[in-house]
Scaffold this motif. Structure first.
Motif, PDB file in Angstrom:
ATOM      1  N   PRO A  45     -14.178  23.830  21.585  1.00  0.00           N
ATOM      2  CA  PRO A  45     -14.725  22.518  21.213  1.00  0.00           C
ATOM      3  C   PRO A  45     -14.858  21.612  22.436  1.00  0.00           C
ATOM      4  O   PRO A  45     -14.094  21.739  23.394  1.00  0.00           O
ATOM      5  N   PRO A  46     -15.794  20.669  22.385  1.00  0.00           N
ATOM      6  CA  PRO A  46     -15.937  19.736  23.525  1.00  0.00           C
ATOM      7  C   PRO A  46     -14.727  18.813  23.603  1.00  0.00           C
ATOM      8  O   PRO A  46     -14.168  18.431  22.566  1.00  0.00           O
ATOM      9  N   PRO A  47     -14.343  18.422  24.812  1.00  0.00           N
ATOM     10  CA  PRO A  47     -13.113  17.628  24.976  1.00  0.00           C
ATOM     11  C   PRO A  47     -13.096  16.323  24.204  1.00  0.00           C
ATOM     12  O   PRO A  47     -12.023  15.872  23.810  1.00  0.00           O
ATOM     13  N   ASP A  48     -14.266  15.729  23.978  1.00  0.00           N
ATOM     14  CA  ASP A  48     -14.234  14.453  23.254  1.00  0.00           C
ATOM     15  C   ASP A  48     -13.807  14.640  21.796  1.00  0.00           C
ATOM     16  O   ASP A  48     -13.585  13.675  21.088  1.00  0.00           O
ATOM     17  N   GLN A  49     -13.697  15.898  21.378  1.00  0.00           N
ATOM     18  CA  GLN A  49     -13.226  16.144  20.004  1.00  0.00           C
ATOM     19  C   GLN A  49     -11.841  16.809  19.979  1.00  0.00           C
ATOM     20  O   GLN A  49     -11.382  17.240  18.931  1.00  0.00           O
ATOM     21  N   TRP A  50     -11.220  16.891  21.124  1.00  0.00           N
ATOM     22  CA  TRP A  50      -9.927  17.593  21.167  1.00  0.00           C
ATOM     23  C   TRP A  50      -8.825  16.853  20.383  1.00  0.00           C
ATOM     24  O   TRP A  50      -7.876  17.472  19.945  1.00  0.00           O
ATOM     25  N   ASP A  51      -8.983  15.537  20.238  1.00  0.00           N
ATOM     26  CA  ASP A  51      -7.939  14.815  19.508  1.00  0.00           C
ATOM     27  C   ASP A  51      -8.075  14.978  18.006  1.00  0.00           C
ATOM     28  O   ASP A  51      -7.154  14.649  17.259  1.00  0.00           O
ATOM     29  N   ASN A  52      -9.232  15.438  17.604  1.00  0.00           N
ATOM     30  CA  ASN A  52      -9.444  15.556  16.154  1.00  0.00           C
ATOM     31  C   ASN A  52     -10.414  16.704  15.878  1.00  0.00           C
ATOM     32  O   ASN A  52     -11.600  16.505  15.709  1.00  0.00           O
ATOM     33  N   TRP A  53      -9.904  17.882  15.861  1.00  0.00           N
ATOM     34  CA  TRP A  53     -10.746  19.064  15.664  1.00  0.00           C
ATOM     35  C   TRP A  53     -10.397  19.716  14.330  1.00  0.00           C
ATOM     36  O   TRP A  53      -9.218  19.857  13.987  1.00  0.00           O
ATOM     37  N   VAL A  54     -11.436  20.055  13.596  1.00  0.00           N
ATOM     38  CA  VAL A  54     -11.192  20.582  12.246  1.00  0.00           C
ATOM     39  C   VAL A  54     -11.725  21.998  12.128  1.00  0.00           C
ATOM     40  O   VAL A  54     -12.850  22.284  12.565  1.00  0.00           O
ATOM     41  N   GLU A  55     -10.906  22.850  11.605  1.00  0.00           N
ATOM     42  CA  GLU A  55     -11.312  24.241  11.364  1.00  0.00           C
ATOM     43  C   GLU A  55     -10.809  24.656   9.993  1.00  0.00           C
ATOM     44  O   GLU A  55      -9.821  24.105   9.501  1.00  0.00           O
ATOM     45  N   TYR A  56     -11.454  25.665   9.439  1.00  0.00           N
ATOM     46  CA  TYR A  56     -10.918  26.225   8.200  1.00  0.00           C
ATOM     47  C   TYR A  56      -9.656  27.012   8.510  1.00  0.00           C
ATOM     48  O   TYR A  56      -9.539  27.642   9.552  1.00  0.00           O
ATOM     49  N   ASP A  57      -8.769  26.983   7.549  1.00  0.00           N
ATOM     50  CA  ASP A  57      -7.523  27.730   7.684  1.00  0.00           C
ATOM     51  C   ASP A  57      -7.753  29.184   7.269  1.00  0.00           C
ATOM     52  O   ASP A  57      -8.084  29.454   6.106  1.00  0.00           O
ATOM     53  N   SER A  58      -7.618  30.090   8.221  1.00  0.00           N
ATOM     54  CA  SER A  58      -7.926  31.493   7.945  1.00  0.00           C
ATOM     55  C   SER A  58      -7.015  32.064   6.860  1.00  0.00           C
ATOM     56  O   SER A  58      -7.428  32.902   6.063  1.00  0.00           O
ATOM     57  N   LYS A  59      -5.800  31.570   6.808  1.00  0.00           N
ATOM     58  CA  LYS A  59      -4.858  32.144   5.846  1.00  0.00           C
ATOM     59  C   LYS A  59      -5.113  31.668   4.412  1.00  0.00           C
ATOM     60  O   LYS A  59      -4.528  32.201   3.479  1.00  0.00           O
ATOM     61  N   SER A  60      -5.913  30.632   4.267  1.00  0.00           N
ATOM     62  CA  SER A  60      -6.179  30.122   2.917  1.00  0.00           C
ATOM     63  C   SER A  60      -7.376  30.829   2.260  1.00  0.00           C
ATOM     64  O   SER A  60      -7.735  30.504   1.136  1.00  0.00           O
ATOM     65  N   TRP A  61      -8.012  31.677   2.977  1.00  0.00           N
ATOM     66  CA  TRP A  61      -9.155  32.423   2.447  1.00  0.00           C
ATOM     67  C   TRP A  61      -8.817  33.047   1.102  1.00  0.00           C
ATOM     68  O   TRP A  61      -7.713  33.547   0.936  1.00  0.00           O
ATOM     69  N   PRO A  62      -9.664  32.989   0.070  1.00  0.00           N
ATOM     70  CA  PRO A  62     -11.063  32.541   0.149  1.00  0.00           C
ATOM     71  C   PRO A  62     -11.240  31.033  -0.047  1.00  0.00           C
ATOM     72  O   PRO A  62     -12.355  30.535  -0.028  1.00  0.00           O
ATOM     73  N   GLU A  63     -10.132  30.310  -0.243  1.00  0.00           N
ATOM     74  CA  GLU A  63     -10.292  28.853  -0.369  1.00  0.00           C
ATOM     75  C   GLU A  63     -10.714  28.267   0.975  1.00  0.00           C
ATOM     76  O   GLU A  63     -10.206  28.672   2.016  1.00  0.00           O
ATOM     77  N   ARG A  64     -11.627  27.336   0.942  1.00  0.00           N
ATOM     78  CA  ARG A  64     -12.043  26.679   2.195  1.00  0.00           C
ATOM     79  C   ARG A  64     -11.154  25.469   2.431  1.00  0.00           C
ATOM     80  O   ARG A  64     -11.430  24.388   1.912  1.00  0.00           O
TER      81      ARG A  64
END
Ligand code: SF4
Length: 953
Positions: A45-64
């Motif tokens: 991710p670009p540094p200007d988003q390093w303080d707040n970066w959002v990703e899906y949790d892989s372990k919660s699959w198939p829930e997003r």
């Protein structure tokens, strides 16, 4: 910087079929929106988003399920390269989720080897030490009590204060495995006035270092692979070795541009397998090959006349060795040709087993590459052999001949590419010289004779009152580990042993205090290494501490953010130093004062703030982003101080430098106040190299002055494992025990489950022809007899090693005893150790690696049982009489295992090892040298003391 990824056809189909989440079109949650907005599947991710970066949790699959992270840079500590890491901190749990490469690190550029991400394993290790522990019962007995940090600090500080007050400063020693910082401990030790910096370098790189230092006063190579046309490695730099990840990237870059690669290694390493020329030399014969190449270059006129004429002390050589001969360049070349006339390619073939035709071919390619010739040797041959320092010396000779020193595509001295910080308070150099570290027998030793400490103590040369070991495990890593156990158990020799370590180890089991210290993402360090033709700094920072501050909950000390009560060393040393001198009467406390808040104790942030404010260009770059220098380093984790650093020796002296100086007309040497400061070359006042002549020293008056006249020029020294002393029919071989497995590193990786899963065996490599003649099949149990004992291992029959040589990686064979706290169970066998009297020790594996229950479900999934064999403990010490390097290679006798032998068995006789120590000691030519000196004043010494201490009387 960001990397975007367009969906592949397979991904698009998988998304449409809902086999994977739809990552490439807008979805419901913030994660999906974020992903679309930023470019989906962003690798970094670009540094200007390093303080707040959002990703899906892989372990919660198939829930997003969206997860919010902070991305915080730090630096890896799993080898000396110090690559950049970027930690993903889960804002909800305030734990680290993963560590990936930091693209803003100028050396690693976002890439890591397997050991970088595996830092997470070490942090989450369920066996790690979380609280300070104090032994109860006898040392080594395995009984421990949890104690408070306050009691630890007060106890150690009180003991040190007494030692310093009584002038027993040499009884305090700090012994470090991997420093991982720039200048911090020098600052601390000087504040104490203690000459107590003992390092692992003499089991690692002193051999190579001395070979470079005697040439140019600087002790490591820094190849500019990216711009090279030809590369010659006496190492395995695509997979291991110092700075291998940054180096490997650049070696590959050069190769994609057409550069050729030659590798000298008896073993078909991954690097050798990728090379254009693999030269499987007999161990220790490398200088014969390198000098044969030098001869070809000289005979065929492929040398760089301009460089030799201007930057080599050839006139001194002619004047001394050819008295009466006119001092002309032509006469110099003729003398050199005569000097090396015996080093024919055929002679080199006889010594090494490498075909003469290949030696000639490579020499010509080197000559063609000219100034774009990059070379490297680190451990390998220079660390394995008696006289191993001659390997780097003869390798560098090729750089000198081709004028490829400090050029684009050539090889620079390391110091040109390394940044040295300016700390806030500078204690004077210590007024002690500790002969338990640098004894008079080794006046040229490049680093401390650390691996001889048990023998020095046994001889009664001194004792230690307070002994710190820090990320250091000599019982397991060093040769002769049972002698270490004997020394560590003896309280009359070592009064107090404090082991500063993130995890239990074979050495920590013999400590009085085990003090938990953070892994790379749990501590501060400033690092800078010679990875390429630039100069950079990286900031290792405690990720959770930074995360807490970002969340508005700053902590005062790093341990408050770390798991348990895991401290960082920097804060430990500051706190300890403060308590040694509570009222300031010893003059120590003054160095711990804040530069910003007079009279107050310095904080760790202030320590680094002061340094970063003085890094050239950093405050300005930070200001452009509205940041302080410290803020910039906290945000990006690294800064490039200088690029394209070449030909530093040609930098000119300033007018101020020259004021009051004089020039010697015959040599061009510029001196001021009795010290050389530069050299005049073609009328230009250059800084030159930090040698007596300020030039490259082909001819070493130092070697003559210090009683080794036979080594005044680069030469070949026959190894203690030379093939002529091997009787192959009796199963005698040269054992190469020094190579690294790419995913492991010494004792550091034992608590990293991903790494242990990949590599957990260290069989003995043997060429198929040798196995056949000895009647061994692949996997047979063999007894490998060293000079002090034996170990039992399995043989691996392969064509990947030259005949007459066997090899065994030293990373594996970790152990713990029944009474020891369970630790590193991914990699340790449980062993029984028997001490039979008369220095005889036996070790047998009682229980190999097994699955176990813990809070980490993976521990019950361990599928491997082989924990390998501890070979180093069966090696006697082999101190090179000049460099002081432990010469790792062993002459071994291999036989079928005896009926009573079991896989992993070890036997050692420490009385025999003491005799061998004496035999090697007898090879030295002790100080004093000229003027009653312990050591040449010009030659670098680690942690240099006051000049007065250099004189024996
Ligand atoms: S090369 Fe690997 S272990 Fe070494 S610092 Fe880089 S990532 Fe870490």
């Amino acid at each position: 910087m960001s990397y975007t990824h367009k969906p592949t056809v397979i991904e698009t189909i998988a998304e449409k079929l809902h086999l994977i989440p739809d990552l490439h079109t807008a979805g419901d949650g913030p994660a999906a929106k974020k992903a679309v907005a930023d470019g989906s599947q962003v690798n970094c991710p670009p540094p200007d988003q390093w303080d707040n970066w959002v990703e899906y949790d892989s372990k919660s699959w198939p829930e997003r399920k969206a997860k919010e992270y902070m991305l915080i840079p730090t630096a890896c500590f799993n080898c000396e390269a110090g690559c950049g890491l970027l930690a993903y901190v889960d804002k909800e749990t305030m734990t680290m989720r993963k560590l990936v490469g930091n693209p803003y690190h100028p050396a690693s550029r976002g890439r890591n080897c397997a050991k970088g991400p595996a830092t997470l394993n070490q942090i989450e290790d369920t066996d790690r030490v979380l609280y300070p522990m104090k032994r109860s019962g006898k040392r080594g007995g395995g009984k421990w009590d949890r104690v408070s940090w306050d009691s630890v600090l007060d106890d150690i500080a009180g003991r040190m204060r007494k030692a310093i007050q009584e002038g027993r400063n040499n009884e305090i020693s700090y012994h470090v495995g991997r420093p991982g910082h720039e200048g911090f401990m020098e600052w601390v030790l000087r504040a104490w006035n203690v000459d107590g910096h003992n390092s692992h370098t003499n089991v690692c790189s002193s051999g190579a270092r001395f070979g470079y230092a005697i040439w140019e006063g600087l002790d490591r190579p820094s190849p500019d692979y990216t711009n090279a046309k030809f590369m010659l490695l006496v190492s395995a730099h695509l997979e291991s070795g110092h700075y291998f990840n940054p180096h490997a990237q650049r070696i590959v870059e050069a190769r994609t541009k057409g550069a050729k690669l030659a590798v000298l290694d008896p073993r078909l390493s991954n690097t050798a397998s990728m090379s254009d020329y693999w030269m499987p030399s007999f161990p220790g014969s490398e200088p014969a090959i390198l000098l044969a190449m030098a001869k070809v270059i000289l005979d065929e006129g492929l040398y760089n006349r301009d460089y030799l004429e201007n930057w080599v002390n050839w006139k001194e050589y002619l004047q001394q060795d050819y008295k009466g001969t006119p001092v002309t360049f032509e006469n110099f070349i003729e003398a050199l040709k005569k000097e090396y006339s015996a080093y024919t390619p055929e002679f080199a073939e006889k010594e090494s087993g490498v075909k003469a035709a290949m030696i000639v071919d490579v020499a010509r390619k080197i000559g063609e590459a000219g100034t774009q010739f990059a070379t490297h040797v680190w451990r390998s041959a220079s660390s394995g052999n008696l006289g191993g320092w001659a390997v780097s010396r003869t390798l560098h000779f090729l750089n000198v001949l081709t004028g490829s020193v400090g050029t684009p595509g050539g090889t620079s001295p390391s110091a040109w590419n390394k940044f040295h910080p300016d700390v806030h308070a500078k204690p004077k150099p210590q007024t002690y010289w500790n002969t338990l570290q640098l004894p008079d027998e080794y006046p040229l030793a490049h680093f401390e004779l650390s691996f001889l400490l048990p023998h020095f103590l046994k001889e009664g040369r001194g004792k230690l009152d307070v002994y710190f070991t820090r990320v250091f495990n000599p019982v397991w890593t060093y040769p002769d580990g049972f002698s270490w156990i004997e020394a560590l158990e003896d309280e009359s020799k070592i009064g107090l042993h404090a082991a500063l370590t993130p995890t239990w180890s074979e050495t920590a089991y013999f400590a009085d205090y085990v003090l938990p210290m953070g892994h790379s993402a749990e501590r501060h360090d400033l690092i800078s290494y010679e990875t390429h033709a630039g100069k950079w700094i990286a900031f290792r920072q405690p990720v959770l501490r930074v995360a807490h501050a970002k969340m508005g909950k700053p902590v005062d000390y790093t341990w408050q953010a770390n798991v348990g009560e895991v401290w960082e060393e920097d804060e430990f040393w500051i706190e300890l130093t403060w308590r040694i001198d509570p009222d300031g009467s010893l003059g120590i406390k003054q160095y711990c004062m804040s530069p910003y808040r007079p009279g107050e104790k310095i904080t760790i942030e202030e320590y680094y703030r002061y340094i970063f404010e003085r890094v050239p260009g950093l405050p300005e770059k930070a200001a452009k982003e509205g940041l302080t220098a410290l803020g910039y380093m906290q945000k990006y984790g690294a800064f490039e101080v200088e690029t394209n650093v070449y030909k530093v020796n040609e930098r000119t002296l300033s007018e101020a430098d020259l004021q009051g100086s004089s020039v010697k007309p015959e040599t061009g040497l510029i001196t001021k106040n009795g010290k050389s400061i530069g050299v005049q070359v073609n009328g230009v006042n250059c800084t030159g190299f930090p040698t007596p002549s300020r030039k490259q020293e082909l001819y070493s008056q130092t070697m003559i002055d210090w009683k080794w006249p036979e080594y005044r020029l680069p030469t070949y020294i026959k190894s203690h494992v030379h093939q002529e002393i091997m009787n192959r029919s009796k199963g005698e071989f040269a054992l190469v025990p020094t190579f690294r497995l790419p995913v492991l590193i010494h004792s550091r990786s034992g608590n990293a489950k991903w790494l242990a899963e990949i590599a957990h065996r260290n069989p003995v490599w043997m060429n198929a022809s040798d196995a056949k003649s000895l009647g061994f099949e692949d996997g047979d149990l063999i007894r490998v007899n060293t000079d002090i004992g034996f170990f039992i291992n399995r043989v691996w029959v392969t064509e990947g090693i030259r005949p007459g040589v066997v090899a065994c990686s030293h990373h594996i064979g970790r152990w713990r005893r029944e009474q020891d706290p369970a630790a590193n169970r991914w990699a340790t066998n449980r062993v029984e150790i028997k001490r039979e009297g008369g220095g005889k020790w036996k070790m047998r594996v009682a229980e190999s690696i097994e699955p176990y229950e813990s809070s980490d479900p993976d521990s019950s999934r361990i599928f491997w049982s082989d924990g390998g064999v501890h070979q180093n403990i069966t090696f006697p010490v082999h101190p090179d009489p000049i460099s002081g390097m432990h010469c790792w290679h062993q002459k071994v006798r291999i036989e079928k295992a005896h009926e009573e032998d079991s896989y992993g068995d070890v036997f050692v006789d420490t009385e025999r090892s003491f005799q061998i120590y004496k035999e090697w000691l007898a090879m030295t030519r002790p100080a004093p040298g000229p003027d009653g000196l312990r050591r040449p004043l010009w030659l670098g010494r680690p942690f240099r003391p006051d000049e007065k201490t250099y004189y024996l009387k």
